[in-house]
Write a protein that holds these residues in place. Sequence first.
Motif, short mmCIF file in Angstrom:
data_model
loop_
_atom_site.label_atom_id
_atom_site.label_comp_id
_atom_site.label_asym_id
_atom_site.label_seq_id
_atom_site.Cartn_x
_atom_site.Cartn_y
_atom_site.Cartn_z
N ASP A 26 -15.50 -74.67 22.90
CA ASP A 26 -15.51 -75.49 24.11
C ASP A 26 -16.72 -76.43 24.21
OD1 ASP A 26 -17.42 -73.54 24.49
OD2 ASP A 26 -16.92 -73.21 26.59
N ILE A 27 -17.50 -76.51 23.16
CA ILE A 27 -18.66 -77.43 23.19
C ILE A 27 -18.14 -78.86 23.17
CG2 ILE A 27 -20.68 -78.25 21.92
CD1 ILE A 27 -20.92 -75.38 20.83
N GLU A 28 -18.58 -79.62 24.16
CA GLU A 28 -18.14 -81.00 24.25
C GLU A 28 -18.87 -81.85 23.22
OE1 GLU A 28 -18.08 -82.71 28.14
OE2 GLU A 28 -17.53 -80.80 29.04
N VAL A 29 -18.09 -82.53 22.41
CA VAL A 29 -18.64 -83.38 21.36
C VAL A 29 -18.18 -84.80 21.62
CG1 VAL A 29 -18.73 -83.82 18.88
CG2 VAL A 29 -18.58 -81.47 19.71
N ALA A 30 -19.13 -85.72 21.70
CA ALA A 30 -18.78 -87.13 21.91
C ALA A 30 -18.01 -87.64 20.70
CB ALA A 30 -20.06 -87.94 22.11
N TYR A 35 -22.57 -82.19 15.34
CA TYR A 35 -23.73 -81.39 15.69
C TYR A 35 -23.99 -80.39 14.56
CZ TYR A 35 -22.86 -83.16 20.43
OH TYR A 35 -22.66 -83.96 21.53
#
Length: 129
Positions: A26-30, A35
């Motif tokens: 669920d980590i938001e990545v542009a 990352y």
Amino acid sequence: MSDQGRALGGDDVAEAQALIAARVADIEVAPGQEYPGFVIVHMGGEGMTLASHWWVEGCILCQDLLRLPYHGEDPIAGIRPHVVGCIWELALINHERTVWQKTMMPVTDDLGTPDVETYLQSWFDETSV
């Protein structure tokens, strides 16, 4: 990484991979952003620790920490949100910080541009602990 004679087996690795993938999903990545980071799987005296780390904004280290006690009770559960890592894990984190700084944060023109491949191929030397 293990201590007290505990071995990291194939089932442990598979369980760690599945748990980490679920926790960081669920980590938001542009869009177009990556990352890079590292994972520590530590077979400690009281349980297995899964510590996922990733770099954002060029110089900020994020962490997700999960502890799986061997005997059902986590002796440090009450302070878990404040834990950075055990003394052995900190050596690995310091290695990653040093390599990140050398490969991804050039401070002068003669050091070149950030080199994610070199960062990802830099491995910890166990003899340095």
